[in-house]
Design a protein around this motif. Structure first.
Motif, PDB file in Angstrom:
ATOM      1  N   LEU A   1       0.492  -3.080  -0.780  1.00 18.37           N
ATOM      2  CA  LEU A   1       1.467  -2.689  -1.795  1.00 18.37           C
ATOM      3  C   LEU A   1       0.970  -1.479  -2.575  1.00 18.37           C
ATOM      4  CD1 LEU A   1       4.108  -3.156  -3.305  1.00 18.37           C
ATOM      5  CD2 LEU A   1       2.917  -4.840  -4.724  1.00 18.37           C
ATOM      6  N   ALA A   2      -0.286  -1.495  -2.972  1.00 18.78           N
ATOM      7  CA  ALA A   2      -0.862  -0.369  -3.710  1.00 18.78           C
ATOM      8  C   ALA A   2      -0.762   0.912  -2.888  1.00 18.78           C
ATOM      9  CB  ALA A   2      -2.312  -0.668  -4.085  1.00 18.78           C
ATOM     10  N   ASP A   3      -1.034   0.814  -1.584  1.00 15.73           N
ATOM     11  CA  ASP A   3      -0.905   1.985  -0.708  1.00 15.73           C
ATOM     12  C   ASP A   3       0.534   2.502  -0.677  1.00 15.73           C
ATOM     13  OD1 ASP A   3      -3.598   1.901  -0.077  1.00 15.73           O
ATOM     14  OD2 ASP A   3      -3.298   0.903   1.867  1.00 15.73           O
ATOM     15  N   GLN A   4       1.489   1.585  -0.585  1.00 13.85           N
ATOM     16  CA  GLN A   4       2.893   1.994  -0.492  1.00 13.85           C
ATOM     17  C   GLN A   4       3.405   2.673  -1.751  1.00 13.85           C
ATOM     18  OE1 GLN A   4       5.735  -0.818   1.066  1.00 13.85           O
ATOM     19  NE2 GLN A   4       4.242  -1.643   2.526  1.00 13.85           N
ATOM     20  N   VAL A   5       2.833   2.315  -2.900  1.00 10.39           N
ATOM     21  CA  VAL A   5       3.307   2.905  -4.161  1.00 10.39           C
ATOM     22  C   VAL A   5       2.328   3.933  -4.718  1.00 10.39           C
ATOM     23  CG1 VAL A   5       4.738   0.910  -4.728  1.00 10.39           C
ATOM     24  CG2 VAL A   5       2.394   1.020  -5.580  1.00 10.39           C
ATOM     25  N   ALA A   6       1.322   4.261  -3.934  1.00 11.50           N
ATOM     26  CA  ALA A   6       0.344   5.289  -4.301  1.00 11.50           C
ATOM     27  C   ALA A   6      -0.371   4.985  -5.619  1.00 11.50           C
ATOM     28  CB  ALA A   6       1.001   6.668  -4.334  1.00 11.50           C
ATOM     29  N   LEU A   7      -0.919   3.777  -5.708  1.00  8.98           N
ATOM     30  CA  LEU A   7      -1.699   3.362  -6.871  1.00  8.98           C
ATOM     31  C   LEU A   7      -2.993   2.722  -6.391  1.00  8.98           C
ATOM     32  CD1 LEU A   7       0.979   1.572  -9.104  1.00  8.98           C
ATOM     33  CD2 LEU A   7      -0.237   3.674  -9.680  1.00  8.98           C
TER      34      LEU A   7
ATOM     35  N   ALA B   1       7.345 -10.705  -0.722  1.00  6.43           N
ATOM     36  CA  ALA B   1       6.469 -11.061  -1.833  1.00  6.43           C
ATOM     37  C   ALA B   1       5.069 -11.450  -1.363  1.00  6.43           C
ATOM     38  CB  ALA B   1       7.074 -12.196  -2.647  1.00  6.43           C
ATOM     39  N   ALA B   2       4.903 -11.642  -0.054  1.00  4.11           N
ATOM     40  CA  ALA B   2       3.586 -12.016   0.484  1.00  4.11           C
ATOM     41  C   ALA B   2       2.755 -10.794   0.886  1.00  4.11           C
ATOM     42  CB  ALA B   2       3.764 -12.946   1.686  1.00  4.11           C
ATOM     43  N   ILE B   3       3.266  -9.609   0.631  1.00  2.00           N
ATOM     44  CA  ILE B   3       2.528  -8.394   0.976  1.00  2.00           C
ATOM     45  C   ILE B   3       1.182  -8.405   0.240  1.00  2.00           C
ATOM     46  CG2 ILE B   3       3.614  -7.040  -0.869  1.00  2.00           C
ATOM     47  CD1 ILE B   3       3.497  -4.593   0.996  1.00  2.00           C
ATOM     48  N   SER B   4       0.155  -7.956   0.902  1.00  2.00           N
ATOM     49  CA  SER B   4      -1.151  -7.920   0.242  1.00  2.00           C
ATOM     50  C   SER B   4      -1.120  -6.870  -0.866  1.00  2.00           C
ATOM     51  CB  SER B   4      -2.262  -7.590   1.242  1.00  2.00           C
ATOM     52  OG  SER B   4      -2.217  -6.215   1.588  1.00  2.00           O
ATOM     53  N   ILE B   5      -1.910  -7.102  -1.890  1.00  2.00           N
ATOM     54  CA  ILE B   5      -1.959  -6.164  -3.019  1.00  2.00           C
ATOM     55  C   ILE B   5      -2.451  -4.795  -2.551  1.00  2.00           C
ATOM     56  CG2 ILE B   5      -4.249  -6.852  -3.827  1.00  2.00           C
ATOM     57  CD1 ILE B   5      -1.290  -5.962  -6.081  1.00  2.00           C
ATOM     58  N   GLY B   6      -3.346  -4.789  -1.562  1.00  2.00           N
ATOM     59  CA  GLY B   6      -3.844  -3.526  -1.025  1.00  2.00           C
ATOM     60  C   GLY B   6      -2.751  -2.730  -0.330  1.00  2.00           C
TER      61      GLY B   6
ATOM     62  N   SER C   1      -6.168  -2.095  -8.581  1.00  2.00           N
ATOM     63  CA  SER C   1      -6.190  -2.655  -9.939  1.00  2.00           C
ATOM     64  C   SER C   1      -4.985  -2.182 -10.760  1.00  2.00           C
ATOM     65  CB  SER C   1      -7.500  -2.326 -10.653  1.00  2.00           C
ATOM     66  OG  SER C   1      -7.678  -0.930 -10.745  1.00  2.00           O
ATOM     67  N   ALA C   2      -4.586  -0.935 -10.622  1.00  2.00           N
ATOM     68  CA  ALA C   2      -3.418  -0.431 -11.364  1.00  2.00           C
ATOM     69  C   ALA C   2      -2.137  -1.118 -10.873  1.00  2.00           C
ATOM     70  CB  ALA C   2      -3.307   1.077 -11.213  1.00  2.00           C
ATOM     71  N   CYS C   3      -2.053  -1.318  -9.575  1.00  2.00           N
ATOM     72  CA  CYS C   3      -0.887  -2.005  -9.013  1.00  2.00           C
ATOM     73  C   CYS C   3      -0.828  -3.438  -9.518  1.00  2.00           C
ATOM     74  CB  CYS C   3      -0.959  -1.948  -7.494  1.00  2.00           C
ATOM     75  SG  CYS C   3       0.507  -2.602  -6.666  1.00  2.00           S
ATOM     76  N   TRP C   4      -1.966  -4.122  -9.504  1.00  2.00           N
ATOM     77  CA  TRP C   4      -2.029  -5.500  -9.976  1.00  2.00           C
ATOM     78  C   TRP C   4      -1.625  -5.600 -11.444  1.00  2.00           C
ATOM     79  CZ3 TRP C   4      -1.565 -10.112  -8.426  1.00  2.00           C
ATOM     80  CH2 TRP C   4      -1.988 -11.192  -9.202  1.00  2.00           C
ATOM     81  N   ARG C   5      -2.093  -4.659 -12.275  1.00  2.00           N
ATOM     82  CA  ARG C   5      -1.734  -4.658 -13.699  1.00  2.00           C
ATOM     83  C   ARG C   5      -0.218  -4.505 -13.877  1.00  2.00           C
ATOM     84  NH1 ARG C   5      -6.445  -1.657 -14.218  1.00  2.00           N
ATOM     85  NH2 ARG C   5      -5.290   0.311 -14.252  1.00  2.00           N
ATOM     86  N   ARG C   6       0.375  -3.643 -13.087  1.00  2.00           N
ATOM     87  CA  ARG C   6       1.821  -3.440 -13.185  1.00  2.00           C
ATOM     88  C   ARG C   6       2.582  -4.709 -12.787  1.00  2.00           C
ATOM     89  NH1 ARG C   6       4.070   2.120 -12.990  1.00  2.00           N
ATOM     90  NH2 ARG C   6       2.380   3.547 -13.481  1.00  2.00           N
TER      91      ARG C   6
END
Length: 153
Positions: free
Chosen positions: A24-30, A17-22, A33-38
């Motif tokens: 995480l976004a890379d890992q899910v291909a988003l 849960a401490a993964i950076s948003i950046g 901002s789209a990752c954060w919204r989800r």
């Protein structure tokens, strides 16, 4: 309804849960901002209920797990509320479930020793009446996870 990216976000966050948003976004291909919204949506809908730090029990000196099966002859609302308040006040009790079958409840405790378990046991029987209390000490942890299966979403 969740799509595959939402599931992937949940899988990643359950691992770390401490993964950076950046990252995480890379890992899910988003995009970030789209990752954060989800993530915010998953929190707002209640699917994500919180984020915590998992503490190593052995390093925290509570490496012993004790399962306590409880049977009571009292099934009144008052007794149940008192039981809930009692177990909530004992930090060594980390999980508690009401059961079907022969036993009424099962508790999971983490303690440093049998002596500390005995202190918890004495506190329980001092505060409440039980018909039977049986303890089982975990000898080896074969599997432990906080992650829930997501294939049913």
């Amino acid at each position: 309804m969740l799509d595959p990216r939402d599931r992937k976000i949940l899988e990643c966050l359950q691992r770390d849960a401490a993964i950076s948003i950046g990252d995480l976004a890379d890992q899910v291909a988003l995009s970030v901002s789209a990752c954060w919204r989800r993530i915010r949506n998953l929190e707002e809908t209640g699917l994500i209920t919180g984020r915590v730090a998992l503490v190593d029990r052995k390093k925290a000196n509570v490496g012993m797990t004790v399962f306590v099966a409880v049977r009571t002859s009292r099934h009144s609302i008052g007794w149940t509320e008192e039981f809930r308040a009692t177990i909530a006040a004992i930090p060594e009790i980390v999980e508690a479930y009401r059961l079907t079958g022969e036993m009424d409840y099962i508790l999971r405790l983490v303690v440093p020793s049998v002596e500390v378990y005995d202190e918890v046991y004495r506190e329980l029987i001092t505060r409440l009446d039980f018909m039977d209390v049986s303890a089982f000490i975990g000898m080896e942890e074969l599997k432990y996870t906080t992650a829930v299966p997501l294939k049913y979403l």
